[in-house]
Design a protein around this motif. Sequence first.
Motif, short mmCIF file in Angstrom:
data_model
loop_
_atom_site.label_atom_id
_atom_site.label_comp_id
_atom_site.label_asym_id
_atom_site.label_seq_id
_atom_site.Cartn_x
_atom_site.Cartn_y
_atom_site.Cartn_z
N SER A 68 0.79 -1.23 0.00
CA SER A 68 0.00 0.00 0.00
C SER A 68 0.83 1.29 0.00
O SER A 68 0.29 2.38 0.15
CB SER A 68 -1.04 0.02 1.10
OG SER A 68 -0.47 0.25 2.36
N ARG A 102 -8.48 4.51 -3.19
CA ARG A 102 -8.73 5.61 -2.24
C ARG A 102 -7.82 5.46 -1.02
O ARG A 102 -7.24 6.43 -0.54
CB ARG A 102 -10.21 5.63 -1.86
CG ARG A 102 -10.63 6.84 -1.06
CD ARG A 102 -12.13 6.93 -0.83
NE ARG A 102 -12.79 5.70 -0.45
CZ ARG A 102 -13.59 4.97 -1.24
NH1 ARG A 102 -13.83 5.36 -2.48
NH2 ARG A 102 -14.15 3.86 -0.82
N GLU A 103 -7.67 4.23 -0.52
CA GLU A 103 -6.81 3.98 0.64
C GLU A 103 -5.34 4.26 0.31
O GLU A 103 -4.62 4.84 1.12
CB GLU A 103 -6.97 2.54 1.13
CG GLU A 103 -8.30 2.31 1.82
CD GLU A 103 -8.54 0.85 2.18
OE1 GLU A 103 -7.62 0.02 2.05
OE2 GLU A 103 -9.68 0.54 2.58
N GLU A 141 -11.36 -9.52 -0.98
CA GLU A 141 -11.31 -8.23 -1.67
C GLU A 141 -10.80 -8.49 -3.09
O GLU A 141 -10.16 -9.52 -3.33
CB GLU A 141 -10.34 -7.28 -0.95
CG GLU A 141 -10.71 -6.95 0.48
CD GLU A 141 -11.78 -5.88 0.57
OE1 GLU A 141 -11.94 -5.09 -0.37
OE2 GLU A 141 -12.46 -5.84 1.61
N GLN A 196 -4.98 8.04 0.31
CA GLN A 196 -5.00 8.57 1.67
C GLN A 196 -3.71 8.28 2.43
O GLN A 196 -3.24 9.10 3.20
CB GLN A 196 -6.20 8.00 2.45
CG GLN A 196 -7.52 8.56 1.99
CD GLN A 196 -8.70 7.82 2.61
OE1 GLN A 196 -8.57 6.77 3.22
NE2 GLN A 196 -9.89 8.38 2.42
N TYR A 240 -8.36 -2.59 -10.96
CA TYR A 240 -8.78 -1.33 -10.35
C TYR A 240 -9.89 -1.60 -9.34
O TYR A 240 -10.85 -2.31 -9.63
CB TYR A 240 -9.29 -0.37 -11.43
CG TYR A 240 -9.68 0.97 -10.87
CD1 TYR A 240 -8.73 1.95 -10.68
CD2 TYR A 240 -11.00 1.23 -10.49
CE1 TYR A 240 -9.08 3.19 -10.14
CE2 TYR A 240 -11.35 2.46 -9.96
CZ TYR A 240 -10.39 3.43 -9.78
OH TYR A 240 -10.74 4.65 -9.25
N ASP A 241 -9.73 -1.04 -8.16
CA ASP A 241 -10.73 -1.14 -7.10
C ASP A 241 -10.78 0.21 -6.41
O ASP A 241 -9.80 0.63 -5.79
CB ASP A 241 -10.35 -2.25 -6.11
CG ASP A 241 -11.32 -2.34 -4.95
OD1 ASP A 241 -12.53 -2.53 -5.18
OD2 ASP A 241 -10.86 -2.19 -3.79
N GLU A 242 -11.89 0.89 -6.52
CA GLU A 242 -12.04 2.26 -6.00
C GLU A 242 -11.65 2.36 -4.52
O GLU A 242 -10.93 3.27 -4.13
CB GLU A 242 -13.48 2.75 -6.21
CG GLU A 242 -13.71 4.18 -5.81
CD GLU A 242 -12.96 5.18 -6.69
OE1 GLU A 242 -12.44 6.17 -6.15
OE2 GLU A 242 -12.90 4.96 -7.91
N LYS A 243 -12.12 1.43 -3.71
CA LYS A 243 -11.82 1.47 -2.28
C LYS A 243 -10.31 1.35 -2.03
O LYS A 243 -9.74 2.12 -1.25
CB LYS A 243 -12.57 0.34 -1.57
CG LYS A 243 -12.29 0.25 -0.09
CD LYS A 243 -13.00 -0.95 0.53
CE LYS A 243 -12.47 -1.19 1.93
NZ LYS A 243 -12.64 -2.56 2.34
N ALA A 244 -9.67 0.40 -2.68
CA ALA A 244 -8.23 0.19 -2.49
C ALA A 244 -7.43 1.40 -2.97
O ALA A 244 -6.49 1.84 -2.31
CB ALA A 244 -7.78 -1.07 -3.21
#
Length: 175
Positions: free
Chosen positions: A56, A92-93, A144, A96, A86-90
């Motif tokens: 990450s 975004r993390e 996931e 961040q 592609y995974d929006e949640k991943a």
Amino acid sequence: MKRVLILYKSKYGAAKKYAGMIKEALGGDVFDVKDFEKADLVQYDAVVFAGAIYASGISGLKVLRSKWPLLKQKRVVVFCVGASPYDEKAIREVKQNNLKDELKDIPMFYGRGAWDESAMTFKDRTLCKLLQKMISGKSEAECEPWMKALLSASGKKCDWTDPKYLEPLIAYMNR
């Protein structure tokens, strides 16, 4: 016309490959981050940074932090490369966790990279195998998208690099 500096940090080649594709699309000069000091920042209007996602974190991103006082007046974008779809949640993390403080407003784009266990360092291969073992007992519903991708790539050689992943970045840079 904008002068574009394309910086990349690539361990296994996918980020470097994307840096070349970005150069084809936007023009500009390409530098590995280790050769970054050779680039005179004053002559560039925009900077595109390409780096791989590992645990990450975006590799090589510290060069943007260290040079931010010289870069903050330029158009700067980050293109991160990963083995997962592609995974929006991943994503975004990842943003961040990596683009915070003075870098928080930098746009970030994502492209799928490559997977080749035979090219990995012993440490990377071992960590991936441990992670695969940890998640292999989960049901499909519990997994996931990155977990499913990790399990399905095991033992295979895959190259998902594709210019289509650069389309949003190119559109952003051309506005």
